[in-house]
Write a protein that holds these residues in place. Structure first.
Motif, PDB file in Angstrom:
ATOM      1  N   ARG A 105      38.346  38.989  40.768  1.00  0.00           N
ATOM      2  CA  ARG A 105      38.435  40.381  41.283  1.00  0.00           C
ATOM      3  C   ARG A 105      39.940  41.079  41.474  1.00  0.00           C
ATOM      4  O   ARG A 105      40.117  42.212  41.299  1.00  0.00           O
ATOM      5  N   ARG A 106      40.766  40.193  41.740  1.00  0.00           N
ATOM      6  CA  ARG A 106      42.120  40.390  41.756  1.00  0.00           C
ATOM      7  C   ARG A 106      43.008  40.195  40.677  1.00  0.00           C
ATOM      8  O   ARG A 106      44.084  40.152  40.766  1.00  0.00           O
ATOM      9  N   GLY A 107      42.101  40.134  39.487  1.00  0.00           N
ATOM     10  CA  GLY A 107      42.975  40.190  38.199  1.00  0.00           C
ATOM     11  C   GLY A 107      43.561  38.842  37.864  1.00  0.00           C
ATOM     12  O   GLY A 107      44.213  38.630  36.871  1.00  0.00           O
ATOM     13  N   GLY A 108      42.962  37.740  38.420  1.00  0.00           N
ATOM     14  CA  GLY A 108      43.293  36.224  38.116  1.00  0.00           C
ATOM     15  C   GLY A 108      42.461  35.683  37.015  1.00  0.00           C
ATOM     16  O   GLY A 108      41.401  36.304  36.452  1.00  0.00           O
ATOM     17  N   ALA A 109      42.379  34.356  36.765  1.00  0.00           N
ATOM     18  CA  ALA A 109      41.540  33.741  35.686  1.00  0.00           C
ATOM     19  C   ALA A 109      41.343  32.427  36.470  1.00  0.00           C
ATOM     20  O   ALA A 109      41.790  31.882  37.167  1.00  0.00           O
ATOM     21  N   ALA A 110      40.073  31.593  35.944  1.00  0.00           N
ATOM     22  CA  ALA A 110      39.710  30.602  36.296  1.00  0.00           C
ATOM     23  C   ALA A 110      39.265  29.754  35.556  1.00  0.00           C
ATOM     24  O   ALA A 110      38.318  29.920  34.538  1.00  0.00           O
ATOM     25  N   VAL A 111      39.825  28.402  35.277  1.00  0.00           N
ATOM     26  CA  VAL A 111      39.399  27.340  34.805  1.00  0.00           C
ATOM     27  C   VAL A 111      38.472  26.528  35.169  1.00  0.00           C
ATOM     28  O   VAL A 111      38.818  25.798  36.381  1.00  0.00           O
ATOM     29  N   VAL A 122      36.023  25.529  30.735  1.00  0.00           N
ATOM     30  CA  VAL A 122      35.965  27.098  30.028  1.00  0.00           C
ATOM     31  C   VAL A 122      36.769  28.034  31.066  1.00  0.00           C
ATOM     32  O   VAL A 122      37.260  27.618  31.905  1.00  0.00           O
ATOM     33  N   LEU A 123      37.201  28.960  30.358  1.00  0.00           N
ATOM     34  CA  LEU A 123      37.898  29.957  31.081  1.00  0.00           C
ATOM     35  C   LEU A 123      37.115  30.966  31.314  1.00  0.00           C
ATOM     36  O   LEU A 123      36.309  31.796  30.783  1.00  0.00           O
ATOM     37  N   LEU A 124      37.248  31.391  32.855  1.00  0.00           N
ATOM     38  CA  LEU A 124      36.370  32.761  33.290  1.00  0.00           C
ATOM     39  C   LEU A 124      37.642  33.708  33.534  1.00  0.00           C
ATOM     40  O   LEU A 124      38.694  33.808  34.052  1.00  0.00           O
ATOM     41  N   THR A 125      37.224  35.023  33.099  1.00  0.00           N
ATOM     42  CA  THR A 125      38.287  36.329  33.378  1.00  0.00           C
ATOM     43  C   THR A 125      37.585  37.358  33.803  1.00  0.00           C
ATOM     44  O   THR A 125      38.572  38.416  34.160  1.00  0.00           O
ATOM     45  N   GLY A 126      36.365  37.468  34.361  1.00  0.00           N
ATOM     46  CA  GLY A 126      36.056  38.398  34.870  1.00  0.00           C
ATOM     47  C   GLY A 126      34.518  38.369  35.505  1.00  0.00           C
ATOM     48  O   GLY A 126      33.707  37.570  35.037  1.00  0.00           O
ATOM     49  N   THR A 201      47.702  47.015  46.767  1.00  0.00           N
ATOM     50  CA  THR A 201      46.809  48.159  46.263  1.00  0.00           C
ATOM     51  C   THR A 201      45.626  48.092  47.151  1.00  0.00           C
ATOM     52  O   THR A 201      44.945  47.137  47.720  1.00  0.00           O
ATOM     53  N   ILE A 202      45.198  49.373  47.595  1.00  0.00           N
ATOM     54  CA  ILE A 202      43.840  49.569  48.439  1.00  0.00           C
ATOM     55  C   ILE A 202      42.542  48.963  47.595  1.00  0.00           C
ATOM     56  O   ILE A 202      41.681  48.527  48.164  1.00  0.00           O
ATOM     57  N   GLU A 203      42.626  48.879  46.343  1.00  0.00           N
ATOM     58  CA  GLU A 203      41.534  48.325  45.419  1.00  0.00           C
ATOM     59  C   GLU A 203      41.027  46.849  45.840  1.00  0.00           C
ATOM     60  O   GLU A 203      39.967  46.645  45.932  1.00  0.00           O
ATOM     61  N   TYR A 204      42.057  46.278  46.539  1.00  0.00           N
ATOM     62  CA  TYR A 204      41.806  44.594  47.234  1.00  0.00           C
ATOM     63  C   TYR A 204      40.675  45.034  48.216  1.00  0.00           C
ATOM     64  O   TYR A 204      39.687  43.963  48.071  1.00  0.00           O
ATOM     65  N   PHE A 205      40.465  45.824  48.802  1.00  0.00           N
ATOM     66  CA  PHE A 205      39.530  45.866  50.085  1.00  0.00           C
ATOM     67  C   PHE A 205      38.207  46.606  49.698  1.00  0.00           C
ATOM     68  O   PHE A 205      37.073  46.521  50.354  1.00  0.00           O
ATOM     69  N   ILE A 206      38.173  47.231  48.468  1.00  0.00           N
ATOM     70  CA  ILE A 206      37.067  47.759  48.037  1.00  0.00           C
ATOM     71  C   ILE A 206      35.914  46.952  47.388  1.00  0.00           C
ATOM     72  O   ILE A 206      36.581  46.108  46.563  1.00  0.00           O
TER      73      ILE A 206
END
Length: 206
Positions: A105-111, A122-126, A201-206
């Motif tokens: 949600r914060r624009g990161g990625a996860a392997v 695998v890679l997760l992007t969203g 950003t306020i988006e982090y709280f939404i």
């Protein structure tokens, strides 16, 4: 300029390929120092198979942990605006309050390590409508037996699969299951310039 994400070139290099894809997803090509590429390949493919052949059992959890720590240190000295966090065990799961969802949600990625016949990275992007956006580096063109797993070809810079959340949290060793808790692991990665935080950003709280 961003590069399209890449597929592994052997049966064994899903680990380094997914880590390289995470870096490609998060950063422009011109930003990526060559030593990041060199060290990802250097630290991975460290497992030996039953016959003692190096690399033919892929990449170990120890190597992924070391690589995550190295990338974090590399970011701290200012060579690349990257941060990384290694997760294992019960901290690796999918859901609204999970660390993986928070990172995505914060624009990161996860392997993440999961199962695709064997242990596989695998890679997760969203996240999208209860599904995970995934780039699976294992090139495959046949339809899945699981009809709700979508194969995608028109997002080469971010994902090639859309997989419902319920596949991941299983403790079995079926397709895209994270498997038993004691063997779970994930690496969360961020571009510190684009990462959403409370301060930015306020988006982090939404």
């Amino acid at each position: 300029m961003k590069n399209p994400l890449r597929y592994q070139i052997s049966e064994y290099d899903c680990g380094p390929t997914s880590m390289l894809n995470a870096v490609s997803y998060l950063f422009e090509r011109e930003e990526i120092p060559p030593e990041v590429i060199r060290n990802i390949m250097l630290y991975c493919l460290d497992c030996y198979n039953a016959e003692g052949v190096p690399g033919k059992c892929g990449t170990s959890t120890a190597a992924m942990m070391f690589l995550s720590n190295w990338l974090c240190g590399f970011g701290k000295i200012g060579r690349l605006d990257i941060s990384s966090r290694y997760l294992s065990g019960k901290s690796v799961w999918m859901g609204q309050d999970s660390l993986i969802y928070d990172a995505l949600r914060r624009g990161g990625a996860a392997v993440v390590r999961l199962y695709y016949e064997v242990e596989h990275y695998v890679l997760l992007t969203g996240i999208q409508d209860g599904c995970l956006l995934m780039f699976d580096p294992y090139y495959w063109v046949e339809p899945y037996e699981e009809t709700d797993i979508q194969m995608v070809e028109d997002h080469p810079f971010s994902y090639n699969r859309i997989v419902p959340e319920h596949y991941f949290n299983r403790e079995s060793k079926e397709t895209y299951a994270l498997g038993p808790y004691e063997g779970r692991e994930a690496v969360l990665l961020f571009n510190r310039k684009t990462e959403m935080t409370a301060e930015k950003t306020i988006e982090y709280f939404i």
